[in-house]
Motif scaffolding. Structure first.
Motif, short mmCIF file in Angstrom:
data_model
loop_
_atom_site.label_atom_id
_atom_site.label_comp_id
_atom_site.label_asym_id
_atom_site.label_seq_id
_atom_site.Cartn_x
_atom_site.Cartn_y
_atom_site.Cartn_z
N THR A 135 28.88 39.53 45.07
CA THR A 135 30.22 39.01 45.41
C THR A 135 31.08 38.86 44.16
OG1 THR A 135 29.32 37.81 47.31
CG2 THR A 135 31.47 37.11 46.48
N LEU A 136 30.55 38.17 43.15
CA LEU A 136 31.31 37.98 41.92
C LEU A 136 31.54 39.29 41.19
CD1 LEU A 136 32.64 36.02 39.95
CD2 LEU A 136 30.42 35.72 38.83
N SER A 137 30.57 40.18 41.23
CA SER A 137 30.73 41.48 40.55
C SER A 137 31.90 42.27 41.14
CB SER A 137 29.44 42.29 40.66
OG SER A 137 28.36 41.63 40.04
N LEU A 138 31.95 42.35 42.46
CA LEU A 138 33.03 43.10 43.11
C LEU A 138 34.38 42.45 42.88
CD1 LEU A 138 31.32 44.04 46.50
CD2 LEU A 138 31.69 45.50 44.51
N LEU A 139 34.43 41.12 42.97
CA LEU A 139 35.70 40.42 42.75
C LEU A 139 36.17 40.58 41.31
CD1 LEU A 139 35.01 37.15 44.79
CD2 LEU A 139 36.71 38.91 45.33
N THR A 140 35.23 40.55 40.37
CA THR A 140 35.60 40.73 38.96
C THR A 140 36.14 42.13 38.71
OG1 THR A 140 33.91 39.14 38.28
CG2 THR A 140 34.75 40.65 36.59
N LEU A 141 35.48 43.15 39.26
CA LEU A 141 35.97 44.52 39.10
C LEU A 141 37.36 44.67 39.71
CD1 LEU A 141 32.76 46.61 39.91
CD2 LEU A 141 33.88 46.38 37.69
N ALA A 142 37.57 44.08 40.88
CA ALA A 142 38.89 44.16 41.52
C ALA A 142 39.95 43.47 40.67
CB ALA A 142 38.83 43.53 42.91
N PHE A 143 39.61 42.32 40.10
CA PHE A 143 40.57 41.58 39.28
C PHE A 143 40.92 42.37 38.02
CE2 PHE A 143 41.92 38.56 36.08
CZ PHE A 143 42.77 37.72 36.79
N VAL A 144 39.91 42.91 37.35
CA VAL A 144 40.15 43.65 36.10
C VAL A 144 41.01 44.88 36.37
CG1 VAL A 144 39.03 45.00 34.28
CG2 VAL A 144 38.08 42.79 34.97
N TYR A 145 40.70 45.61 37.44
CA TYR A 145 41.46 46.81 37.76
C TYR A 145 42.92 46.46 38.11
CZ TYR A 145 42.82 51.19 40.00
OH TYR A 145 43.48 52.34 40.33
N THR A 146 43.11 45.43 38.92
CA THR A 146 44.47 45.01 39.28
C THR A 146 45.23 44.53 38.06
OG1 THR A 146 43.66 44.33 41.47
CG2 THR A 146 45.81 43.51 40.81
N PHE A 147 44.56 43.80 37.19
CA PHE A 147 45.21 43.29 35.98
C PHE A 147 45.64 44.45 35.07
CE2 PHE A 147 45.08 41.31 31.68
CZ PHE A 147 46.08 40.37 31.90
N ALA A 148 44.80 45.50 35.00
CA ALA A 148 45.17 46.68 34.21
C ALA A 148 46.41 47.36 34.80
CB ALA A 148 44.00 47.65 34.15
N LEU A 149 46.47 47.46 36.12
CA LEU A 149 47.66 48.03 36.76
C LEU A 149 48.90 47.18 36.49
CD1 LEU A 149 46.26 49.13 40.24
CD2 LEU A 149 46.82 50.59 38.31
N PHE A 150 48.72 45.87 36.51
CA PHE A 150 49.84 44.96 36.27
C PHE A 150 50.36 45.11 34.84
CE2 PHE A 150 51.44 40.58 35.31
CZ PHE A 150 52.53 40.61 36.17
N LEU A 151 49.44 45.21 33.88
CA LEU A 151 49.87 45.44 32.50
C LEU A 151 50.56 46.79 32.37
CD1 LEU A 151 46.80 44.14 30.42
CD2 LEU A 151 48.97 42.98 30.86
N GLY A 152 50.10 47.78 33.15
CA GLY A 152 50.72 49.10 33.10
C GLY A 152 52.15 49.09 33.59
N ILE A 153 52.43 48.35 34.67
CA ILE A 153 53.81 48.32 35.18
C ILE A 153 54.71 47.53 34.23
CG2 ILE A 153 53.53 46.26 36.62
CD1 ILE A 153 55.63 49.37 37.40
N ILE A 154 54.16 46.51 33.57
CA ILE A 154 54.94 45.79 32.56
C ILE A 154 55.29 46.72 31.40
CG2 ILE A 154 54.83 43.95 30.83
CD1 ILE A 154 53.24 42.29 32.79
#
Length: 711
Positions: free
Chosen positions: A254-273
């Motif tokens: 559970t934590l592994s999947l949520l962490t991967l999702a968070f890291v990937y989304t955060f990378a996309l967020f930094l990309g749009i910034i």
């Protein structure tokens, strides 16, 4: 839009030569028994044809790789059918009795040609060759049908994607008030419905197959002697990895999947910034897209999207959150309350922080006034955070797989609608909405993680169903009814302060007209929606008003083009098919200075056909000469035929069209004076439909006499 679609297939695009082999494997898997039911190979083949139209692949080479993959896939299925009849069991999930019966009946009805026909029937594609092998079909006959069907199948779908790639720019520009929105709406709804249907039908099976493949793979890897040696040498490291995929504790899978999702989304967020700060492509699209929505805005659609945008308004969100919290409290589902409010408050706070940090002004032509900054979108942020968390709660207490999938897509639809309403109303840019979605998703992941952790710590079953007494059901129903009533009341009385549209302040036009293009850095070329440079401006008119320009051209034998509507699109389609004349046929929009043209005019040719006509497009500027005449800039072209059945192909010599416009106006007696200026360097280029053009770069500055008020 083209760039966005290319990004959907980054693997294929960046694999270069290996990309052909990836396509071969996909084509093989599409036709392979046991696997083809789950692989959307046809869709991917069409998309690779699209990429071939953009130069990513060579179409000829691509056809052969797809053909070979399809032949091998059917061949392997045929072999499995000959050798593996024991694979078909009553409890088989892939080859169910009903599916096998249908395929067998299909094969018996059509005989050997069923191998050819079956390749074009989705559910049968991976089964018919298997049935052929079980039926002991003659191998030579099978090869004949296999090879011929592979050739036809590959060429059909690849050419479909290739055609679509060339035609996309035409589809992209033939947009109108209702047609653009209806096309987008139907495409989104159809896409969501197709995806929902496939997930409902095959989702569980797909996950089961993937889980089984994963377990088999891990089991095989563990038995490898080298792996066994590594496991014994590094027990702590592999023990840590094993703990990360455990399903009986929160810190595991559970934590592994949520962490991967968070890291990937955060990378996309930094990309749009980064894209926003570096003024990347999306910022270029931002401005043109907003201007396009402004040009195609209607009162009815504005009112509709005002109702939609209310779903993200603070007052509605807060009241709905209080109602949801009350129902959760009454039902003793209090494990959700802290994460729920953390998601709402956290997403709102970080949205406000982002606005204060970036301080991006709102779009210029918004429907109503918003007093905060634009980046990121608060409505998009809260839509994902709030409605996403509600969907998460309901997901936990939804029993059937179909209901869960329907809930997921309903939530996606609401989130998309809220974001689109912000674009249509002109209060946000596209990059604002995308950044808001990503920020809301980050907080949604945080809220889900906290809920799962609290539930495990308190040994609380998140799957415990809602059991309400009759009195609690009445109270909950009253709360929901009050919330719905409040939304309807607010929607009926919602009247935000509308933007007062002040025209741009007029500026004096210097005697040297070309000076404003250098001093004010105005573009000298027309452009596509994504900002790619097209034909240069070839006509600079000085006239008192739009009416004078239109009247002068009308006396010279030109007609004002109709606006693009469903009625005019049907009319021009009918005229194009019958090869007849339509004197006021609509003209596809061009952009200059990020704006679509203000009006267009056209003149029939001797062919007396809508397929061949003279065009001129004009943009109104806010520069006035000392005599009070306004500067209009424009470009002319000649349609010489229909291209792809969607748009027109222009004649490459655009200077000749410029000369025709001047001659017609002179003959009609409306030219007071004119001069030639070297506006740009001699240019050889391509327009948005990849039609070549050439010009010496000379533009005419034409001073029009007053033409009356004809229109």
């Amino acid at each position: 839009m083209t760039e966005s679609l290319l990004r959907l297939l980054p693997t294929l695009e960046h694999f270069s030569v290996l990309g052909y082999w990836v396509v071969l494997l996909i084509s093989l898997a599409e036709s392979l028994a046991f696997v083809g039911v789950l692989v959307p190979g046809t869709t991917i083949v069409i998309l690779t044809g699209f990429l071939a139209s953009k130069g990513v692949f060579d179409l000829g080479d691509l056809i052969w790789f797809v053909v070979v993959g399809a032949i091998l896939g059917d061949g392997l299925s045929f072999y499995l059918g000959q050798r593996g009849t024991q694979l078909v069991r009553p409890d088989s999930k892939l080859f169910t009795a009903s599916r096998m019966q249908k395929a067998t009946q299909f094969f018996q009805r059509h005989g050997g040609k069923s191998v050819f026909l079956g390749r074009f029937v989705g559910p049968m594609r991976a089964i018919i060759p298997f049935i052929a092998g079980m039926s002991r079909m003659n191998t030579r006959a099978f090869l004949l049908w296999n090879v011929s069907s592979a050739l036809v199948w590959a060429m059909s779908y690849l050419l479909l994607g290739y055609f679509f790639g060339h035609a996309w720019q035409a589809i992209e520009t033939w947009s109108t008030r209702f047609s653009l929105l209806l096309i987008v709406f139907f495409l989104v709804v159809a896409g969501l419905y197709w995806a929902k249907h496939r997930i409902v039908k095959y989702g569980k099976l797909m996950f089961a197959v993937l889980r089984s493949i994963g377990r088999s793979f891990l089991s095989t890897v563990r038995k490898n002697p080298d792996v066994q040696h590594l496991l014994h040498r590094h027990p702590r490291f592999f023990g840590f990895l094993r703990d990360r995929i455990r399903t009986d504790q929160f810190s595991g899978l559970t934590l592994s999947l949520l962490t991967l999702a968070f890291v990937y989304t955060f990378a996309l967020f930094l990309g749009i910034i980064e894209d926003f700060l570096m003024a990347d492509m999306i910022v270029t699209v931002d401005i043109r897209l907003q201007n396009l929505f402004y040009a195609f805005r209607t009162p009815e659609l504005v009112q509709f999207f005002l109702w939609i945008t209310l779903l993200g308004k603070a007052s509605i969100i807060i009241s709905a959150a209080l109602v949801a919290s009350g129902i959760l409290w009454l039902n003793r589902q209090r494990v959700y309350l802290l994460p729920f409010w953390l998601v709402i408050i956290g997403s709102a706070a970080f949205d406000a922080l982002g606005k204060s940090l970036f301080q991006r002004p709102r779009p210029e032509f918004s429907v109503y006034i918003e007093h905060s900054f634009s980046f990121p979108s608060g409505h998009a942020t809260i839509a994902v955070a709030f409605y996403g968390f509600l969907a998460y709660i309901l997901w936990q207490h939804t029993k059937t797989w179909t209901q869960k999938v329907n809930l997921f897509f309903l939530t996606i639809g609401v989130i998309i609608a809220i974001g689109f309403s912000r674009l249509y109303l002109g209060v946000h840019f596209l990059s604002d909405v995308w950044a808001g979605y990503l920020l809301g998703l980050l907080w949604l992941i945080i809220g889900i993680s906290l809920t799962e952790w609290i539930g495990r710590q308190q040994r609380h079953s998140l799957l415990r169903p809602f059991f309400l007494s009759n009195s609690m059901k009445v109270v909950s129903g009253c709360l929901l009814a009050a919330e719905i009533g409040g939304y309807v009341f607010l929607g009926m009385s919602y009247a935000p302060p509308l933007t007062i549209s002040f025209p741009l302040a007029d500026k004096p036009l210097p005697n040297d007209v070309i000076a404003i293009f250098t001093e004010q850095q105005l573009p000298k070329y027309t452009e596509t929606l994504t900002g790619r440079q097209q034909e240069p401006l070839s006509l600079l008119l000085l006239a008192y008003s739009d009416a004078d320009v239109i009247a002068a051209f009308r006396q010279a034998g030109w007609y004002r083009a109709d606006p693009i509507t469903w009625a005019t699109l049907l009319k021009i389609a009918n005229a194009a098919v019958l090869n007849t004349e339509y004197l006021t046929a609509p003209i596809s929009p061009y952009f200059w200075n990020a704006r679509p043209h203000d009006f267009g005019l056209e003149k029939p040719t001797h062919a007396q056909s809508v397929r061949k006509r003279h065009h001129v497009r004009f943009w109104r500027t806010h520069y006035l000469s000392h005599t009070g005449k306004r500067l209009y800039v424009g470009t002319a072209s000649l349609d010489i035929g229909i291209k792809w059945g969607i748009t027109h192909k222009i004649a490459p010599d655009i200077d000749t069209e410029r000369d025709i416009v001047l001659t017609d106006l002179q003959t009609a007696g409306f030219v007071d004076a004119y001069q030639q200026i070297q506006f740009v360097e001699p240019t050889l280029g391509y327009n948005e439909f990849n039609d070549p053009f050439f010009t010496k770069g000379i533009s005419y500055v034409i001073n029009l006499l007053k033409g009356g008020a004809l229109s």
